[in-house]
Design an enzyme around this catalytic site. Structure first.
Site, PDB file in Angstrom:
ATOM      1  N   ASP B  25       0.874  -1.165   0.000  1.00  0.00           N
ATOM      2  CA  ASP B  25       0.000   0.000   0.000  1.00  0.00           C
ATOM      3  C   ASP B  25       0.915   1.220   0.000  1.00  0.00           C
ATOM      4  O   ASP B  25       1.498   1.552   1.026  1.00  0.00           O
ATOM      5  CB  ASP B  25      -0.893  -0.035   1.246  1.00  0.00           C
ATOM      6  CG  ASP B  25      -1.763   1.214   1.371  1.00  0.00           C
ATOM      7  OD1 ASP B  25      -1.696   2.081   0.473  1.00  0.00           O
ATOM      8  OD2 ASP B  25      -2.510   1.321   2.356  1.00  0.00           O
ATOM      9  N   LYS B  87       2.930  11.226  -3.233  1.00  0.00           N
ATOM     10  CA  LYS B  87       1.885  10.591  -4.048  1.00  0.00           C
ATOM     11  C   LYS B  87       1.001  11.632  -4.740  1.00  0.00           C
ATOM     12  O   LYS B  87       0.481  11.388  -5.821  1.00  0.00           O
ATOM     13  CB  LYS B  87       1.035   9.701  -3.153  1.00  0.00           C
ATOM     14  CG  LYS B  87       0.056   8.805  -3.878  1.00  0.00           C
ATOM     15  CD  LYS B  87      -0.588   7.859  -2.877  1.00  0.00           C
ATOM     16  CE  LYS B  87      -1.633   6.963  -3.498  1.00  0.00           C
ATOM     17  NZ  LYS B  87      -2.195   6.049  -2.470  1.00  0.00           N
ATOM     18  N   GLU B 183      -7.305   0.483  -4.463  1.00  0.00           N
ATOM     19  CA  GLU B 183      -7.300   0.402  -3.001  1.00  0.00           C
ATOM     20  C   GLU B 183      -8.635  -0.061  -2.415  1.00  0.00           C
ATOM     21  O   GLU B 183      -8.649  -0.954  -1.562  1.00  0.00           O
ATOM     22  CB  GLU B 183      -6.855   1.749  -2.409  1.00  0.00           C
ATOM     23  CG  GLU B 183      -5.343   1.950  -2.602  1.00  0.00           C
ATOM     24  CD  GLU B 183      -4.880   3.394  -2.508  1.00  0.00           C
ATOM     25  OE1 GLU B 183      -5.690   4.261  -2.121  1.00  0.00           O
ATOM     26  OE2 GLU B 183      -3.703   3.662  -2.825  1.00  0.00           O
ATOM     27  N   ASP B 205     -13.069   5.308   1.156  1.00  0.00           N
ATOM     28  CA  ASP B 205     -11.630   5.299   1.436  1.00  0.00           C
ATOM     29  C   ASP B 205     -11.079   6.717   1.402  1.00  0.00           C
ATOM     30  O   ASP B 205     -10.810   7.266   0.329  1.00  0.00           O
ATOM     31  CB  ASP B 205     -10.937   4.407   0.384  1.00  0.00           C
ATOM     32  CG  ASP B 205      -9.424   4.340   0.574  1.00  0.00           C
ATOM     33  OD1 ASP B 205      -8.887   5.039   1.460  1.00  0.00           O
ATOM     34  OD2 ASP B 205      -8.779   3.593  -0.177  1.00  0.00           O
TER      35      ASP B 205
END
Lengths: 176, 618
Positions: B25, B87, B183, B205
């Site tokens: 992850d 990210k 994800e 999420d």
């Protein structure tokens, strides 16, 4: 491992090439086929096996999407019977149908402009009814091998689906 | 690469042997690596027993690179060389990241920005690769062997450029990517398998920098994504940032230094976390000029300050439900993922929308990595008794530029992947010999509002009257959600030679350079892999050319043929030796020597196709 890319979607899913559809059966077969061909099954295999699985899985998805949608299914049945629906070239539609299209467009535009969500939802369900009726008609025409009439129905359905999308866009524009 | 597409070498499976594979992850704030050991998935810990690796990279003096908590300690005193939340920059240009407060110096490049650090100008791909290398080292130490591959998770709402950047980062870190996994889907696997869940579920999420929502149907071992939506620039960071702005307002500060910025952002994050458990907290800091910040903040005030951000997450939720043709009442359960879902007002908003308490029995920080590990285990070929099937979708529509700057959708969003769609093109001017194709991703009608993925030109179309030429272009989205585009010659159905990789400013030779940079520090096994890869690539190239010369050799002169043959012999010779770089260089040389030949084969193929078309039309 072998996959026949020349078979029809009907034979891929092992169902009769007719308009009437047993959706749960289609979905069940779809999952079986993906369980067999999905790239996740071949992630550790060599290049050529992975490429074949990608193509086969793509073909299964295309087939499922084609058969699931009444419009795409009708068009596909016509194609299998050698009939071109001429959706891009033949724009000659009956006058009353075109008038009706204009009325729909105006109703959508005005509901969108005044941000009437209820009105849009109502138009949406009215349109869905109309689409369902036309799909019923198309099924009968295909069963009776009335190709010209079925072609016209497919072209009409294409118009209605575009309207459906317009209402969807309008609803999103008002909601978000 | 003109003649053929080259992929990673296949891994031949040795039966009855557990193959080491991990799920990673790669998060905005924290990253994790997990693996399935004796049947159950667990997160792998570092030597201090911690499983969360802060996604922070510090470029120190003398080429030292720190990753994780050690890097985090340098955040306040050396913010410009300490990269956090990288990210957010993956596959993004300066214009995309907006007014987010960052202490970095950026270099804007077409497609993706770069960061100026002490260690040189770094692409977000390189920074991410440094995080991935740390996780890879941890996994190999913990599992006691070399990894056969990894599943890397990405936000479901990541577009093609962001996915490609993530895959490149993994490649750069020396990982064999088994799959890019969304994800929320990873979370659904972990949750669904853990609880034997059946029915329609929503995964909400909210991570550090991205928000995803997926609607999935779980039934007898099939995880079918019905719709997905989200916001690739919304996450816990934005709550910190809002709070940080509030602190500045309260203290009457206008333009704090990079160091003070970082300090206050850290304090803001700590205050946000404190307010999960407490009704009020204090934000205290001493700035570089000696000014003291000391402010009281209640949970109520914090929730008011950030209510608009919570609301912003609900729109994609409604959109996904609408796309799935479902309402909130159809949903059996809502799984919360991501550290930011610990905020009580986020939980309350989700509970209110769905009329039920969300499911939180799995650690929201770990559930994605655990699901990825389970999938990696299956993809590596360690099939257990239980087996499942994932059917995921593409989050954003793919389209083409048409006349007037409009986008025509080719593959609609939420199409199940892998998927492909062919489109026919024609010329619109008499005598036109080239055609520009512009591929875009997004839902908007105007080209300017969508993300440009690739532009390419089809050349060598024979001059004809407008509308007579017809070329079929196929768009393929693979199981990673990545797009490739190929032109197909129509009459014989032979796949023609244009394969376009979406460009985001990182050219293939950039990747090659970065690979070489990192190789310089790498271990022997990396060298071995590189050699193996170079040999496989060389072999495929030689095979493809052998076939091409046999079938189409007459397209080029004897001299050209013999030049290609000489270059082939050279590559063959080097392949037998152990220098991977030499093999690559020779392969590149061969590619160049044969590029004319490839172009002519393409021309001939297109011409054959068009000739056939012509006769049919006459």
């Amino acid at each position: 491992m072998q996959f026949d890319f020349n078979q029809t979607y009907f034979s891929l899913f092992g169902i009769e090439p007719r308009f009437a559809l047993n959706t749960p059966e289609l979905d069940r077969r779809y999952r079986e086929l993906q369980a067999q061909w999905h790239p996740d099954r071949y992630a550790s295999e060599d290049d050529s096996a992975r490429r074949l699985s990608l193509q086969a899985s793509t073909f299964v998805n295309e087939g499922w999407q084609t058969l699931k949608s009444p419009l795409a299914r009708g068009r596909y049945l016509l194609r299998l019977n050698g009939v071109d629906t001429q959706e891009d070239t033949n724009t000659a539609m009956p006058m009353d149908f075109l008038m009706q299209q204009m009325e729909w467009r105006e109703a959508i535009a005005s509901a969108r402009a005044s941000r009437h969500l209820d009105q849009l939802e109502r138009l949406n369900s009215e349109l869905r009814e109309e689409i369902a009726a036309l799909e019923g008609l198309l099924g009968g025409q295909l069963d009776a091998a009335q190709w010209d009439a079925a072609s016209t129905s497919v072209r009409k359905l294409r118009f209605l689906e575009k309207l459906d999308q317009e209402i969807g866009d309008a609803i999103e524009a008002v909601m978000f | 690469m003109a003649l053929l597409q080259i992929s990673e070498p296949g891994l031949s499976a040795a039966p009855h042997q557990h193959r080491l594979a991990v799920g990673i992850d790669l998060g905005t704030t924290n990253s994790l690596v997990a693996s399935v050991k004796s049947g159950s998935a667990s997160c792998l810990r570092d030597e201090d027993g911690k499983s969360l690796l802060p996604s922070v990279v510090h470029y120190g003096r003398d080429g030292e690179i720190l990753v994780g908590r050690s890097a985090q300690t340098r955040q306040n005193d050396d913010p410009a060389n300490t990269i956090v939340s990288v990210k957010r920059f993956m596959g993004r240009g300066l214009v995309d990241i907006g007014e987010l407060a960052t202490p970095y110096r950026f270099v804007d490049e077409p497609g993706m920005l770069k960061l100026v650090t002490r260690a040189g100008v770094k692409s977000p791909v390189e920074v991410s690769a440094d995080i991935l290398k740390t996780l890879k080292t941890r996994a190999e130490a913990s599992l006691g062997g070399e990894l056969v591959g990894a599943v890397i998770t990405v936000p479901a709402y990541f577009d093609d450029a962001q996915r490609q950047a993530t895959k490149d980062a993994a490649r750069l870190a020396g990982l064999n990517v088994l799959r890019l996994l969304n994800e929320p889907t990873a979370a659904a696997i972990a949750y669904g398998l853990d609880n034997g869940a059946e029915g329609t579920f929503v995964v909400y999420d909210l991570g550090g920098g991205t928000f995803d929502v997926s609607v999935l149907e779980l039934s007898r071992g099939v995880f079918e994504v019905r719709a997905t939506s989200g916001d690739a620039q919304l996450g816990g960071d934005d709550f910190d940032h809002r709070l940080y702005c509030w602190v500045l307002e309260q203290a009457g500060l206008m333009t704090p230094s990079a160091q003070d910025q970082r300090l206050l952002l850290t304090r803001a994050r700590e205050a946000k976390e404190a307010l999960t458990e407490h009704d009020s907290t204090r934000i205290t800091a001493v700035l570089s000029d000696g000014q003291v910040i000391d402010q009281e903040l209640t949970a109520h005030d914090f929730q008011q300050l950030t209510a608009h951000l919570v609301q912003k997450t609900l729109l994609p939720v409604k959109k996904a439900l609408r796309d799935a043709k479902l309402t909130a009442a159809d949903i059996k359960g809502v799984v919360l993922v991501g550290g930011a879902t610990r905020m009580p007002h986020v939980r309350r908003a989700v509970a209110e929308l769905f009329g039920q308490e969300p499911l939180t029995n799995l650690d929201p920080d770990k559930v994605v990595a655990l699901g990825a590990a389970m999938q990696a285990n299956v993809l590596a070929g360690n099939k257990g008794d239980d087996d499942w099937l994932l059917l995921d979708v593409i989050p954003l529509s793919l389209g083409l530029e048409t006349m007037g700057g409009l986008v025509e959708k080719v593959i609609p969003r939420n199409s199940t992947i892998p998927t492909a769609r062919a489109q026919e093109f024609t010329t619109f001017k008499d005598g036109q010999t080239a055609m520009a194709i512009h591929v875009l991703q997004g839902e908007r009608e105007l080209v300017a509002d969508c993300r440009s993925l690739a532009r390419f030109e089809l050349r060598g179309i024979p001059a004809m009257v407008a509308g007579a030429a017809r070329i079929r272009v196929t768009f393929q989205v693979d199981a990673d959600g990545l797009l490739s585009v190929a032109a197909r010659e129509m009459s014989t159905g032979v796949e023609a030679s244009i394969t376009v990789k979406p460009s985001y400013g990182l050219a293939d030779n950039d990747i090659a350079r970065m690979l070489q940079d990192s190789m310089a520090h790498a271990q022997d096994d990396m060298q071995a892999r590189k050699l193996g890869e170079a040999r496989v690539e060389a072999e495929s190239l030689l095979n493809a050319l052998d076939v091409a010369l046999t079938s189409d050799g007459d397209l080029i002169s004897a001299e050209e043929q013999s030049a290609i043959r000489t270059s082939m012999d050279n590559l063959r010779h080097l392949s037998a030796q152990d220098n991977a770089d030499a093999i690559r260089i020779a392969a590149e040389a061969l590619n160049q020597a044969s590029s004319d030949f490839a172009a002519r084969r393409m021309d001939a193929a297109v011409r054959r196709g068009l000739a056939g078309q012509n006769i049919a039309e006459l």
